[in-house]
Design a protein around this motif. Structure first.
Motif, PDB file in Angstrom:
ATOM      1  N   ARG A 115     -19.369 -16.319  20.759  1.00  0.00           N
ATOM      2  CA  ARG A 115     -18.372 -16.928  21.659  1.00  0.00           C
ATOM      3  C   ARG A 115     -19.056 -17.916  22.613  1.00  0.00           C
ATOM      4  NH1 ARG A 115     -16.562 -15.720  26.792  1.00  0.00           N
ATOM      5  NH2 ARG A 115     -17.655 -13.735  26.880  1.00  0.00           N
ATOM      6  N   GLN A 137     -23.201  -9.431  19.340  1.00  0.00           N
ATOM      7  CA  GLN A 137     -23.283 -10.581  18.422  1.00  0.00           C
ATOM      8  C   GLN A 137     -22.045 -11.465  18.559  1.00  0.00           C
ATOM      9  OE1 GLN A 137     -23.871  -8.929  14.506  1.00  0.00           O
ATOM     10  NE2 GLN A 137     -26.088  -8.888  14.758  1.00  0.00           N
ATOM     11  N   ILE A 138     -20.878 -10.837  18.689  1.00  0.00           N
ATOM     12  CA  ILE A 138     -19.640 -11.621  18.848  1.00  0.00           C
ATOM     13  C   ILE A 138     -19.659 -12.353  20.200  1.00  0.00           C
ATOM     14  CG2 ILE A 138     -17.118 -11.480  19.014  1.00  0.00           C
ATOM     15  CD1 ILE A 138     -17.347  -8.957  17.210  1.00  0.00           C
ATOM     16  N   PHE A 198     -19.853 -20.989  20.706  1.00  0.00           N
ATOM     17  CA  PHE A 198     -18.619 -21.714  20.400  1.00  0.00           C
ATOM     18  C   PHE A 198     -18.156 -22.504  21.629  1.00  0.00           C
ATOM     19  CE2 PHE A 198     -14.019 -21.992  20.543  1.00  0.00           C
ATOM     20  CZ  PHE A 198     -13.702 -22.495  19.291  1.00  0.00           C
ATOM     21  N   GLU A 199     -18.186 -21.844  22.791  1.00  0.00           N
ATOM     22  CA  GLU A 199     -17.713 -22.497  24.013  1.00  0.00           C
ATOM     23  C   GLU A 199     -18.631 -23.654  24.425  1.00  0.00           C
ATOM     24  OE1 GLU A 199     -15.335 -18.676  25.868  1.00  0.00           O
ATOM     25  OE2 GLU A 199     -17.269 -19.205  26.721  1.00  0.00           O
TER      26      GLU A 199
END
Lengths: 285, 129
Positions: A258, A253-254, A261-262
């Motif tokens: 990420r 999930q993280i 986000f990127e």
């Protein structure tokens, strides 16, 4: 004699320096000062001075510059309020609407941005219809709206832009996410494999070694009939095993957060380099 | 006073000084977790020193995880964190840092609630709590 001359010189110079009176608060001087502050990029003080003028000498250029000033200092809400005060008869109207579209975009209010586009650029004629169309198409990349066909999205862009926008489209339609389910299953089969699948090799190998070590200690103690120790190691091993499966799911999930986000960051960098398809205004030349 | 020697202190407060050793708890489970953490702090962590490379530290992470979720889930979160703590190849490009230099790794990221995940890139320095 020398002292008399000095006294006369000083006395008269004081009189002369006061003889020309300057009205610093006249509208012309306030505007000059505000323009100077604006060109010095001191936008907040410039806006304060421009707003003093709005009472007696209101013009749409002032409103537009106030809106720009607020947007430069990232006070998008106040910027929008000032742009919305510019009436349709003004020469700045089209620019103000494009700026409003940009500011709603920057505020993350994609719904309002889309409605501005529909009302002001799609239905009416506007000199920035292409630019607004480009910016409006980027809303699909940020929001959760269903993506239209790629051809529709890249249509308003020029050839160079098309390549970049096309790659954004491909990413959005098929993001390189990792499955949290797969990560969990992999870690259940081989401890740490889920983390390795996510590219976290150090954590994966550590999980494998720790779980393996406790499994070995438990097995060895059972073999040697040290039941109490064996059960302690079994319990600890089980916790590390289960914790690793849980952690692999969370890590997936993280990982996906990420990736998103990127992607958003690269969109923002691209749009910022393009100035959100809005023109550069040369008020300070 | 202006020209006198200033009494500057260059010490940084360590996690132990901010620890709450009380046994106050809202439930039996919370009391149990707090007792385990207190025992760990008193007998192991305080003697061993401030060695956890993460913030919040592993024991605080455990308490916060249980408070945020429940005992079974908080325990799993703790064991995952403990495994990552044992990883000798800590990835500098993986975790953001707090201003005191520790890796920032809050429990909010691991509750399995995707909406709660606020990704912070490793280049960001987070203000120490």
């Amino acid at each position: 004699m020398k002292w008399i001359l000095i006294i006369i010189l000083i006395g008269t110079s004081c009189c002369f320096c006061q003889s020309i009176s300057v009205d610093f608060n006249s509208p012309e001087n306030i505007r000059k000062f505000a323009d100077h502050l604006f060109c010095e990029k001191d936008y907040l003080r410039a806006n304060f001075e421009y707003e003093r003028l709005l009472g007696n000498d209101a013009d749409d250029t002032l409103l537009f510059k106030i809106g720009l000033g607020y947007s430069f200092i990232r006070d998008y809400q106040n910027g929008n309020n000032n742009f919305s005060r510019i009436t349709s008869s003004s020469i700045w109207y089209d620019d103000a609407k494009l700026q409003q579209l940009k500011l709603y975009f920057l505020l993350g209010d994609y719904k309002r941005a889309a409605s501005i586009y529909e009302e002001e650029f799609e239905i009416k004629e506007n000199k920035y219809s292409i630019e607004s169309n480009k910016l409006n198409n980027f809303i699909y990349f940020f929001g959760n709206k269903t993506l239209p066909l790629k051809e529709e999205i890249i249509f308003p862009f020029n050839e160079d832009e098309k390549k970049v926008v096309s790659s954004f489209y491909d990413w959005k339609s098929n993001p390189p996410y990792k499955s949290s389910f797969t990560a969990g299953i992999l870690s259940a089969v081989i401890p740490g494999a889920g983390k390795m699948y996510l590219g976290e090799w150090g954590d994966g190998i550590t999980a494998f070694l720790v779980t393996g070590l406790f499994a070995f200690l438990a097995y060895d103690n059972f073999e040697a009939d040290h039941d109490t120790r064996a059960w302690i190691f079994t319990g600890l091993g089980a916790f590390f095993y289960a914790g690793n499966i849980y952690g692999s799911v969370a890590a997936a999930q993280i990982f996906n957060a990420r990736i998103e986000f990127e992607f958003n960051q690269s969109l923002n960098v691209y749009l910022s380099n393009k100035n959100y398809f809005t023109p550069e205004y040369e008020f300070c030349k | 006073m202006k020209w006198e020697k200033a009494d500057f202190r260059y010490e940084q407060p360590v996690e132990q000084t901010r620890r709450e050793y009380s046994f106050e708890a809202g439930s039996t489970g919370e009391f149990l977790i707090k007792s385990i953490a207190n025992a760990y702090w008193f007998f192991i962590s305080d003697v061993d020193g401030d060695n956890c490379p993460f913030r919040p530290s592993c024991s605080t992470f455990f308490i916060e995880s249980v408070a945020e979720t429940n005992i079974p889930q908080g325990t799993l979160m703790f064991f995952d964190r403990f495994t990552r703590d044992m990883n000798v190849v800590k990835k500098h490009k993986h975790y953001p840092r707090v201003s005191s230099g520790y890796y920032y790794d809050p429990p909010d990221l691991y509750t399995l609630n995707e909406n709660q995940i606020e990704y912070i890139p490793p280049s960001v320095i987070v203000e120490d709590e």
